[in-house]
Motif scaffolding. Structure first.
Motif, short mmCIF file in Angstrom:
data_model
loop_
_atom_site.label_atom_id
_atom_site.label_comp_id
_atom_site.label_asym_id
_atom_site.label_seq_id
_atom_site.Cartn_x
_atom_site.Cartn_y
_atom_site.Cartn_z
N PHE A 182 1.49 -1.75 1.57
CA PHE A 182 0.25 -0.70 0.84
C PHE A 182 -0.25 -1.46 -0.44
O PHE A 182 -0.99 -0.78 -1.11
CB PHE A 182 1.04 0.66 0.32
N SER A 183 -0.09 -2.53 -0.42
CA SER A 183 -0.71 -3.28 -1.47
C SER A 183 -2.42 -3.08 -1.52
O SER A 183 -2.79 -3.38 -2.97
CB SER A 183 -0.29 -4.90 -1.47
N ASN A 184 -2.97 -2.80 -0.61
CA ASN A 184 -4.38 -3.02 -0.87
C ASN A 184 -5.12 -1.58 -1.07
O ASN A 184 -6.13 -1.08 -1.17
CB ASN A 184 -5.13 -3.47 0.70
N TYR A 185 -4.26 -0.58 -1.24
CA TYR A 185 -4.65 0.92 -1.61
C TYR A 185 -4.93 0.77 -3.15
O TYR A 185 -4.57 0.02 -3.91
CB TYR A 185 -3.69 1.93 -1.09
N LYS A 186 -5.40 2.03 -3.70
CA LYS A 186 -5.70 2.11 -5.03
C LYS A 186 -4.67 3.20 -5.51
O LYS A 186 -4.27 3.03 -6.57
CB LYS A 186 -7.12 2.81 -5.22
N VAL A 187 -4.31 3.97 -4.65
CA VAL A 187 -3.37 5.25 -4.81
C VAL A 187 -2.23 5.28 -3.92
O VAL A 187 -2.72 5.51 -2.82
CB VAL A 187 -4.00 6.42 -5.23
N VAL A 188 -0.86 5.25 -4.37
CA VAL A 188 0.06 5.48 -3.32
C VAL A 188 1.03 7.04 -3.83
O VAL A 188 1.28 6.79 -4.90
CB VAL A 188 0.96 4.34 -3.12
N LEU A 189 1.04 7.70 -2.90
CA LEU A 189 1.67 9.04 -3.15
C LEU A 189 3.26 8.74 -2.44
O LEU A 189 3.30 8.41 -1.42
CB LEU A 189 1.04 9.95 -2.56
N VAL A 190 4.32 9.13 -3.35
CA VAL A 190 5.72 8.99 -2.62
C VAL A 190 6.36 10.16 -3.09
O VAL A 190 7.21 10.43 -3.90
CB VAL A 190 6.35 7.82 -3.81
N PRO A 191 6.43 11.04 -1.92
CA PRO A 191 6.92 12.42 -2.12
C PRO A 191 8.42 12.54 -1.90
O PRO A 191 8.74 11.69 -0.93
CB PRO A 191 6.24 13.31 -1.09
N VAL A 192 9.14 13.05 -2.82
CA VAL A 192 10.63 13.15 -2.78
C VAL A 192 11.31 12.00 -2.22
O VAL A 192 12.33 12.17 -1.15
CB VAL A 192 10.79 14.58 -2.10
#
Ligand code: GLA
Ligand code: ZN
Length: 650
Positions: free
Chosen positions: A445-455
């Protein structure tokens, strides 16, 4: 060229009906039919007597209409003679009750007889049609694991589970140690003593439950891959392979990315409403399911069962409003569907799916739904290039099946649902009409700007390291509650304050925790530039002590107003947010909008219920503007009728 068509079951009707049906299907503007996925007995009426003459005729007639064919291997519904000869192929529920012949998918993945007979019909079928130029896709089985078929507690499965554990741990002492079987005196002397997690008094060991889930995934996927390998061995070079993913994928007991690994592309069955539901699932959740399917292989996908009529077995519910199912079709194309087949050409008058309404109904008239499908095919056949174009999202939502199964083993809150908690973070980004990928946590996921990590309660050092590196490089990561609680054995980390391996990344310490119900809402108050905001948490709360992080929201109840509820921590060139509870979406919005703006992520502010999704083809932008409401709405000098979609070239 895209394929548009219907799921067609000629074997359900007199052969004299086929000419009229194929003419009607052609009239939709269709160029493909899917056939065969439940017709094992038609092809092997008696053991070892293979007869493809019926489908030879079907394919000959289909070719006269220049239809291409997707052919389903028929292993989801085995013949009665097989179950009669080998009752051991029938799966058992957790109470030991046999799933009797009469439904579907009631086979045990660990039955050697079932594997032998289903391998044989699969091989004979593919060999027979390997040179059939009209057949361009093989669908393996049907909706693996759906309707509870991913679980079986029979003796074959129990023995296979013990073998699975022996291969994983090798030494029974290692298993005892890692599972903590010393607790309640459950120490095993041998792998053959280990039970399947059938009903017991109170509950089973959490590590056993997680390994059982992994075993279910292994059983289903090894069967699916065995069948797929046969198709790959026997098929013609012009034929591709897929399988169709059902809804409820986070409630299944198998890893979908692994399931789809040997397939050429992902197919999905898109049913925004099914059975006795009073309302469809919300548009944002439909969107998430589409992003999940695109994420399985990181490429556009097919829909091989698109809902057009009300659907259900013994109970049905909500009737899709005029143009609403058409809207859901456009939404699917917007989110990466490249080829679409509608379920099903005509509702069946006999058998278990009399109330699965189709493109046309039992009266055989070509009515509203027929014309809606025709409109979709007419419109979308103009957009071949767009449908093939890739979708570049800058936001990723991470999920991990070990983590999901850990939560299902012990929900901790009676109202916890993983899907709900993923949607809690997904929703505000969806509402801003941003693009999101929904991907496995082990994906890069290194090329994304935002990473969501739910629970993400099962969060190991490897993932923590990648999240720290991502943030250090300028990314924004947003955790929600319970992050970093457990290791991959489903064991709570010893001697680590929460959030464990991401404590330094988030700059906090969770001092105490409280499980809440859905109704038990605790207010929180914003701080700094959110000082005007008030919101609430339910389901869960972490009592947070910032250790370098700034407080975004704080609890207001008197004994806990010293504790933070939501925090933000600068880390390297990036930032890490920690949402320490089930924060209401309204409380999340201001934070999300700032993140989107700070990263210059494209977004659109649209009226509630209006979804905007932009696709880019050769640097030209096409906007799908979708009105998910039954009111007329105005947006960007466009007026949209109820459930209308407009595709606008910008
Ligand atoms: C599932 C199955 C189909 C049919 C439909 C009915 O998607 O794949 O065979 O049972 O549901 O809605
Ligand atoms: Zn079994």
């Amino acid at each position: 060229m895209s394929y548009f068509g219907v799921d067609y079951y000629p074997e359900h009707w007199p052969s004299s009906q086929m000419e009229e049906d194929l003419t009607g299907i052609k009239g939709l503007g269709a160029n493909m039919i899917r056939i065969g996925e439940f017709a094992w007995h038609v092809m092997e009426p008696k053991e070892g007597e293979f007869d493809f003459s019926y489908f030879d005729k079907v394919i000959e007639q289909a070719k006269a209409y220049e239809f291409k064919v997707m052919f389903g291997t028929p292993t989801a519904t085995f013949p009665a003679w097989l179950a009669h000869k080998y009752p051991s192929i029938l799966s058992k529920d957790e109470y030991g009750t046999v799933r009797e012949f009469g439904g579907r998918r009631q086979y045990c993945f660990n039955s050697e007889e079932y594997r032998e007979y289903s391998a044989r019909i699969t091989r004979e079928l593919i060999k027979h049609y390997r040179n059939e130029e009209a057949i361009v896709v093989w669908q393996v089985d049907n909706e693996f694991g759906h309707e509870g078929s991913d679980q079986c507690y029979c003796e074959q499965c129990k023995r296979a589970f013990q073998k699975f554990l022996k291969e994983k741990y090798n030494d029974i002492h290692e298993l005892n140690e890692r599972w903590g079987t010393i607790f309640w005196g459950q120490t095993y002397n041998d792998f053959t003593e280990i039970p399947a997690p059938t009903p017991t008094i109170t509950t089973h060991n959490p590590s056993l439950k997680l390994d059982w889930a992994r075993f279910r995934s292994f059983s289903l996927n090894s069967y699916a891959h065995q069948m797929t390998e046969i198709v790959r061995e026997e098929k013609g070079p012009h034929q591709e392979i897929t399988t169709n993913v059902s809804g409820g994928f986070f409630d299944k007991w198998f890893d979908h990315e692994e399931n789809l690994r040997p397939m050429d592309f992902v197919s999905y069955d898109n049913y925004p409403v099914w059975g006795g539901l009073e309302q469809p699932i919300p548009p944002s959740e439909i969107a998430m399911t589409l992003d999940f399917n695109r994420g399985l292989k990181g490429q556009n996908f097919w829909i091989v069962e698109e809902l057009m009529g009300a659907q259900g077995h013994d109970v049905i519910g909500y009737l899709p409003r005029p143009n609403q199912a058409k809207l859901w079709s456009y939404q699917a194309f917007a989110h990466g569907c490249s080829n679409m087949l509608y379920f099903r050409w005509r509702g069946m008058t006999r058998g278990a799916e009399q109330f699965c309404y189709g493109v046309i109904d039992h009266d055989n008239r070509y009515g509203r739904k027929y014309h809606e499908v025709k409109d979709v095919f007419t419109e979308m056949s103009k957009y071949d290039q767009l449908l093939e174009s890739p979708i570049e999202a800058e936001i990723a939502v991470l999920y991990d099946y070990d983590n999901i199964w850990s939560w299902r083993a012990q929900t901790q809150s009676k109202d916890f649902h993983f899907n709900q908690e993923l949607m809690r973070l997904y929703q505000p980004f969806y509402d801003l009409n941003t693009k999101l990928d929904v991907i496995p946590a082990d994906r890069d996921f290194s090329n994304y700007k935002v990473v969501l990590v739910p629970v993400m309660q099962v969060l190991n050092e490897e993932l923590a390291t990648r999240l720290k590196e991502f943030t250090k490089q300028g990314g924004t990561v947003i955790f929600s509650f319970r992050a970093g609680l457990k290791d991959k054995d489903n064991v709570i980390n010893f001697g680590q304050t929460l959030p464990g391996p991401v404590a330094d990344l988030t700059g906090i310490r969770v001092e105490e925790i409280e499980s809440l119900t859905a109704e038990h809402r605790l207010s929180v108050k914003g701080e700094h530039d959110l000082s005007q905001e008030e919101s609430y948490v339910n389901i869960w709360r972490d009592l947070i002590v910032p250790e370098g992080a700034e407080t975004i929201y704080r609890y207001t109840d008197s004994l806990y107003k010293e504790y933070a509820a939501v925090t933000r921590n600068s880390y390297g060139d990036g930032e890490a947010f920690y949402i320490g509870g089930g924060l209401d979406v309204e409380g999340l919005r201001p934070l999300v909008k700032k993140v989107v703006e700070n990263h210059n992520i494209d977004y659109e502010e649209s009226p509630i219920g209006v979804e905007v999704y932009t696709r880019v083809v050769d640097e030209k932008e096409y906007q799908f503007i979708m009105n998910h409401t039954e009111e007329e709405v105005s947006y960007m000098n466009k007026v949209l009728a109820p459930y209308e979609t407009q595709i606008v070239k910008k």
